[in-house]
Motif scaffolding. Structure first.
Motif, PDB file in Angstrom:
ATOM      1  N   THR A 161      47.476  34.488  23.517  1.00  0.00           N
ATOM      2  CA  THR A 161      46.399  34.828  24.353  1.00  0.00           C
ATOM      3  C   THR A 161      46.116  36.288  24.173  1.00  0.00           C
ATOM      4  OG1 THR A 161      48.095  35.319  26.086  1.00  0.00           O
ATOM      5  CG2 THR A 161      46.916  33.140  26.183  1.00  0.00           C
ATOM      6  N   LEU A 162      44.879  36.631  24.720  1.00  0.00           N
ATOM      7  CA  LEU A 162      44.369  37.993  24.932  1.00  0.00           C
ATOM      8  C   LEU A 162      44.346  38.165  26.107  1.00  0.00           C
ATOM      9  CD1 LEU A 162      41.638  38.366  21.758  1.00  0.00           C
ATOM     10  CD2 LEU A 162      44.079  39.174  21.980  1.00  0.00           C
ATOM     11  N   GLU A 163      44.668  39.345  26.701  1.00  0.00           N
ATOM     12  CA  GLU A 163      44.516  39.486  28.281  1.00  0.00           C
ATOM     13  C   GLU A 163      42.980  40.268  28.515  1.00  0.00           C
ATOM     14  OE1 GLU A 163      47.672  41.774  29.530  1.00  0.00           O
ATOM     15  OE2 GLU A 163      49.079  40.258  29.003  1.00  0.00           O
ATOM     16  N   VAL A 164      42.697  39.926  29.528  1.00  0.00           N
ATOM     17  CA  VAL A 164      41.251  40.467  30.125  1.00  0.00           C
ATOM     18  C   VAL A 164      41.396  41.209  31.565  1.00  0.00           C
ATOM     19  CG1 VAL A 164      38.869  40.139  30.538  1.00  0.00           C
ATOM     20  CG2 VAL A 164      39.877  38.744  28.578  1.00  0.00           C
ATOM     21  N   SER A 165      41.117  42.322  31.603  1.00  0.00           N
ATOM     22  CA  SER A 165      41.119  43.050  32.917  1.00  0.00           C
ATOM     23  C   SER A 165      39.749  43.766  32.950  1.00  0.00           C
ATOM     24  CB  SER A 165      41.998  44.064  32.893  1.00  0.00           C
ATOM     25  OG  SER A 165      42.046  45.041  31.905  1.00  0.00           O
ATOM     26  N   ILE A 166      39.379  43.934  34.302  1.00  0.00           N
ATOM     27  CA  ILE A 166      38.166  44.707  34.576  1.00  0.00           C
ATOM     28  C   ILE A 166      38.213  45.836  35.489  1.00  0.00           C
ATOM     29  CG2 ILE A 166      36.037  44.287  35.910  1.00  0.00           C
ATOM     30  CD1 ILE A 166      36.710  41.319  35.886  1.00  0.00           C
ATOM     31  N   LYS A 167      37.571  46.930  35.195  1.00  0.00           N
ATOM     32  CA  LYS A 167      37.411  48.262  36.020  1.00  0.00           C
ATOM     33  C   LYS A 167      36.458  48.105  36.669  1.00  0.00           C
ATOM     34  CE  LYS A 167      37.876  53.256  35.585  1.00  0.00           C
ATOM     35  NZ  LYS A 167      36.829  53.409  36.816  1.00  0.00           N
ATOM     36  N   PRO A 168      36.372  48.087  38.124  1.00  0.00           N
ATOM     37  CA  PRO A 168      35.066  47.971  38.848  1.00  0.00           C
ATOM     38  C   PRO A 168      34.067  49.305  38.535  1.00  0.00           C
ATOM     39  CG  PRO A 168      37.065  47.348  40.090  1.00  0.00           C
ATOM     40  CD  PRO A 168      37.653  47.914  38.768  1.00  0.00           C
ATOM     41  N   PRO A 169      32.877  48.984  38.929  1.00  0.00           N
ATOM     42  CA  PRO A 169      32.269  50.228  39.064  1.00  0.00           C
ATOM     43  C   PRO A 169      32.573  51.252  40.078  1.00  0.00           C
ATOM     44  CG  PRO A 169      30.784  48.038  39.268  1.00  0.00           C
ATOM     45  CD  PRO A 169      32.319  47.721  39.485  1.00  0.00           C
ATOM     46  N   ALA A 170      32.426  52.558  39.607  1.00  0.00           N
ATOM     47  CA  ALA A 170      32.720  53.631  40.598  1.00  0.00           C
ATOM     48  C   ALA A 170      32.371  53.536  41.553  1.00  0.00           C
ATOM     49  CB  ALA A 170      32.570  54.774  39.696  1.00  0.00           C
ATOM     50  N   GLY A 171      32.874  53.827  43.051  1.00  0.00           N
ATOM     51  CA  GLY A 171      32.366  53.992  44.303  1.00  0.00           C
ATOM     52  C   GLY A 171      32.008  52.452  44.961  1.00  0.00           C
ATOM     53  N   SER A 172      32.370  51.365  44.190  1.00  0.00           N
ATOM     54  CA  SER A 172      31.961  50.242  44.858  1.00  0.00           C
ATOM     55  C   SER A 172      33.048  49.672  45.691  1.00  0.00           C
ATOM     56  CB  SER A 172      31.889  49.079  43.748  1.00  0.00           C
ATOM     57  OG  SER A 172      32.952  48.953  42.854  1.00  0.00           O
ATOM     58  N   GLU A 173      33.048  48.407  46.415  1.00  0.00           N
ATOM     59  CA  GLU A 173      34.069  48.057  46.968  1.00  0.00           C
ATOM     60  C   GLU A 173      34.908  46.823  46.371  1.00  0.00           C
ATOM     61  OE1 GLU A 173      30.532  45.117  47.447  1.00  0.00           O
ATOM     62  OE2 GLU A 173      31.087  47.267  47.621  1.00  0.00           O
TER      63      GLU A 173
END
Length: 150
Positions: A123-135
């Motif tokens: 497997t390859l792992e997927v992660s997300i860095k949310p947009p700056a200043g968002s909830e």
């Protein structure tokens, strides 16, 4: 009879004070509950919304592949300006691949994956860095990309 009993027996107003005390306690209790509920409703503004990643395709073979990853909020709406990160899990890629989602909430990442000797899948792992200043937040595990030797 004990002297205390005589005092209560001779007090004709004792029952009059009890209802007033109960009313005062009730008013104070309702006011306190109102203040506490108001504080709790303000806490809901501090909550964050979990993001999810939907890779397409989510099953690939080893080698060079292009993967489109959609970043969605819990309602299924696309999230723009989020950074998608793909890194090695049990399958390997060289380094870490990143891309930023567009207005459609999708990012395209090119990966060159490989599996170890005698390894049929990984497997390859997927992660997300949310947009700056968002909830938004990405605290739960996202859908992994499955690499299968064909």
């Amino acid at each position: 009879m004990p002297p205390l009993w005589n005092r209560f027996k001779s007090d004709s107003r004792a029952i009059e004070g009890l209802p007033i005390r109960l009313v005062i306690a009730l008013v104070v209790g309702v006011a306190s509950l109102s203040v506490m509920m108001n504080m709790l409703s303000g806490v809901s503004g501090l909550t964050v919304t979990e993001l999810d990643a939907k890779p397409t395709p989510d099953v690939i073979s080893p080698g060079h592949q292009s993967i489109e990853i959609a970043v969605l909020d819990p309602d299924g709406s696309p999230v723009s300006d989020a950074t998608v990160v793909v890194k090695s899990g049990t399958a390997r890629i060289d380094g870490v691949e990143t891309a930023t989602t567009g207005t459609d909430g999708k990012a395209t990442i090119s990966v060159s994956s490989s599996l170890g000797a005698n390894q049929q899948e990984g497997t390859l792992e997927v992660s997300i860095k949310p947009p700056a200043g968002s909830e938004y937040a990405d605290e739960r595990e996202n859908t992994a990309i499955l690499v299968i030797r064909g």
